[in-house]
Structure formats: structure tokens, C-alpha cells
Enzyme design. Structure first.
Site, PDB file in Angstrom:
ATOM      1  N   LYS A  48      39.699  41.682  53.513  1.00 35.38           N
ATOM      2  CA  LYS A  48      38.789  40.534  53.388  1.00 35.38           C
ATOM      3  C   LYS A  48      38.420  40.008  54.774  1.00 35.38           C
ATOM      4  CE  LYS A  48      40.683  39.360  48.881  1.00 35.38           C
ATOM      5  NZ  LYS A  48      41.672  38.626  48.108  1.00 35.38           N
ATOM      6  N   GLN A  92      45.725  33.679  48.168  1.00 30.25           N
ATOM      7  CA  GLN A  92      45.992  35.058  47.741  1.00 30.25           C
ATOM      8  C   GLN A  92      47.118  35.078  46.699  1.00 30.25           C
ATOM      9  OE1 GLN A  92      44.214  37.888  48.704  1.00 30.25           O
ATOM     10  NE2 GLN A  92      45.428  38.896  47.134  1.00 30.25           N
ATOM     11  N   ASP A 115      37.146  31.550  44.644  1.00 32.05           N
ATOM     12  CA  ASP A 115      37.512  32.444  43.544  1.00 32.05           C
ATOM     13  C   ASP A 115      37.079  31.896  42.188  1.00 32.05           C
ATOM     14  OD1 ASP A 115      38.667  34.838  44.337  1.00 32.05           O
ATOM     15  OD2 ASP A 115      40.616  33.917  44.750  1.00 32.05           O
TER      16      ASP A 115
END
Ligand code: NAP
Length: 278
Positions: A48, A92, A115
């Protein structure tokens, strides 16, 4: 049969994001919280980070120790929420076992929730409104279908898996696109009877369960699963070799849903930045 090439489309979307970012005087900034030493998580975060760099997006990785407390992790999120230099926050997953994931996710400001996992953003999805960001993997799958001109409206979509990060939001997004959606899970009886009626079959279980006899002729098959087989190679939920001649379209693993997820993350980061700087 046509391959749904997520690698190529993911690159294309990344290029589009890069061009948009180049036009901006101030650059979007993604903050990633990585707690603990999970090796797979470290690889994902590294990918990422590198992708952000390539697209001109700033990224900061905040490494927290395995024994970080929930209080410390939430405090860090709150700090990022009020930091004007940060536009997008990603925690994460999975977090270390002693930490309550949903309590931490709840702490993220919805407009920085890249997200789309906060209760506000998932709630918007449930009620048919537009969240600040859609969850990255489902969003990548919808983009993969649409950009390949695969009709979703009116089709029977069967989703295997009901996790909060893939199965559930994906089912809601397919519903928003006017598919008729059936959700299946580990307690579903006669799974293959249901999957055989799918025009669009999406499997997100992490178990190698989808065989040829479960797929209708000319169905569109999307494989979200990532499994490392006994030879150490990556494969999906679907037996690709068996199913490829039955399906009209199929995603490979790797090179299908994975790159679309990263592309969606980049797009979400840009879009959150633009929403905050209107
Ligand atoms: P998860 O939280 O473990 O959920 C798995 C789901 O599959 C559960 O709902 C489970 O049912 C269902 N399931 C398990 N075995 C089944 C069976 N034999 N028959 C029917 N349903 C079954 O997993 P996840 O986080 O959603 O991830 C799923 C897979 O996708 C994993 O392999 C993960 O690595 C991969 N993934 C890939 C990407 C990508 O970008 N490519 C992104 C995210 C995840 P119950 O609810 O009844 O337990």
C-alpha cells in the site's frame, strides 16, 4: 471464457488516480496503523505504501508494538482524526488478539474512514445512502464487473461468505446495483443447489470449495479467496482449471480481485481528500 483481468484494470485505475493527484497542489495523505508483527499484514502495508508513493499520494505508516493497549491504539486514531494533514486512516486488520477490532474501527472519523468500515459508513450502505467511502474489496469487485460491461441489474448474484469486510458489504452493494442477492455461509444447506442458480457467483471464504458442478453455464465467477496451497503457491476458493470452461468470465488468483482492492484504496484516499477540501 474471458478473464477478468484485475491486474490490468487495477493499473488503469491507478493511472487515473495518479493523473488526478498530479493536478492537485496539496497531496492526499493516507495514514496506516500497523499493530504487531503479522507477516502478511506487513507485506500488505508495504504494498500500500509503495503504491501511494508511485501515485504521488503521501503515506505514513504508524508501527505499534504487539502489546499496544486498546486505549493507546484508540488515542492514536483520535490524534489522526484531528490532524489536518491526514485525509485517510486505515487500521490494518487483524489487530492483536487482545484488542477489540470493532471498538477501534468505531473510533475512526467517518470522513477519514478509507475502508468504509465505521458504523456510520456501513449504516449508510445498509440504508441505501452514499457512504464517504465504500469498502475497498467489494468496491473493486463492482468496478471490475462494470468496467467489463457485465450487467448486474436483474441478475441473480450469489455471494459465499458473510464477513464484515467482504461478504456483507459486497451483498449490499450488489443489491444497490439492483441484483437479486443470495448470501451463503458455512451453515448454508445445499450450497451447490444455490450456487448453480447464480448468474454472478462470488466466493469469499478462504476455503477451496468452488468446483465445476457448482457453477451454471456461462456464469460470471469472481474469486476473492487467497489460499497458499501445499506447494506454497497462491490460489483462490475456485478450482480455476475446472471452472474456466463453464464460466463466461472468471477472475484469476492472483491477478483478479487483489489488485482491484489496492486500486480502490488509492481511489478512496483521493476521494476522501477531495471531499475534505471542497
Ligand atoms: P472470513 O472473515 O474468514 O469469512 C469467511 C466466510 O466464509 C465466513 O462468512 C464463513 O461462514 C464462510 N465460509 C467458510 N467456509 C465455508 C464453506 N465451506 N462454505 C460456505 N461458506 C464458508 O474471511 P474474509 O475476511 O471475508 O476473507 C475471505 C477470503 O478472501 C480469504 O481468503 C481472504 O484472504 C480473502 N480476501 C481477499 C481480498 C483481496 O483483496 N483479494 C480481500 C479480503 C479478503 P461463517 O460466517 O458461517 O463462518
Amino acid at each position: 471464457m474471458q478473464i477478468l483481468d484485475g491486474k490490468a484494470l487495477g493499473k488503469e485505475i491507478q493511472e487515473e488516480v495518479k493523473l488526478e493527484v498530479e493536478k492537485l497542489s496539496k497531496k492526499p495523505h493516507l495514514a496506516v496503523i500497523l499493530a504487531g508483527e503479522n507477516p502478511a499484514s506487513k507485506i500488505y502495508v508495504n504494498t500500500k505504501n509503495k503504491t501511494c508513493e508511485r501515485l504521488g499520494i503521501k503515506s505514513t505508516v504508524i508501527n505499534l508494538p504487539e502489546n499496544v493497549t486498546e486505549f493507546e491504539l484508540k488515542s492514536k486514531i483520535r490524534e489522526l482524526n484531528v490532524d489536518d494533514e491526514i485525509n485517510a486512516i486505515l487500521v490494518q486488520l487483524p489487530l492483536p488478539a487482545h484488542i477489540n477490532e470493532s471498538e477501534c474501527i468505531k473510533e475512526i472519523s467517518p470522513i477519514k474512514d478509507v475502508d468504509g468500515f465505521t458504523p456510520e459508513n456501513l449504516g449508510a450502505l445498509v440504508s441505501g445512502k452514499t457512504p464517504f467511502a465504500y469498502p475497498c474489496t467489494p468496491s473493486g469487485i463492482i468496478t471490475l464487473l462494470k468496467r467489463n460491461n457485465i450487467q448486474i441489474s436483474g441478475k441473480h448474484a450469489v455471494v459465499i461468505g458473510r464477513s464484515n469486510i467482504v461478504g456483507k458489504p459486497l451483498s449490499l452493494m450488489l443489491l444497490k446495483e439492483n441484483a437479486t442477492v443470495t448470501m451463503c455461509h458455512s451453515k448454508t444447506k445445499n450450497l451447490s443447489e444455490i450456487t448453480k442458480t447464480a448468474d454472478i457467483l462470488i466466493s469469499a471464504t478462504g476455503k477451496r470449495i468452488v468446483t465445476k458442478d457448482m457453477v451454471k453455464n456461462s456464469a460470471v465467477v469472481v474469486d476473492v479467496g487467497i489460499i497458499r496451497n501445499s506447494e506454497g503457491k497462491l490460489e483462490g476458493d475456485v478450482d480455476f482449471e475446472q471452472v474456466k470452461d463453464t464460466a463466461s468470465y472468471i477472475t484469476p488468483v492472483p491477478g483478479g480481485v487483489g489488485p482491484m482492492t489496492i486500486a480502490s484504496l488509492m481511489k478512496n484516499t483521493l476521494e476522501l481528500f477531495l471531499k475534505q477540501n471542497k
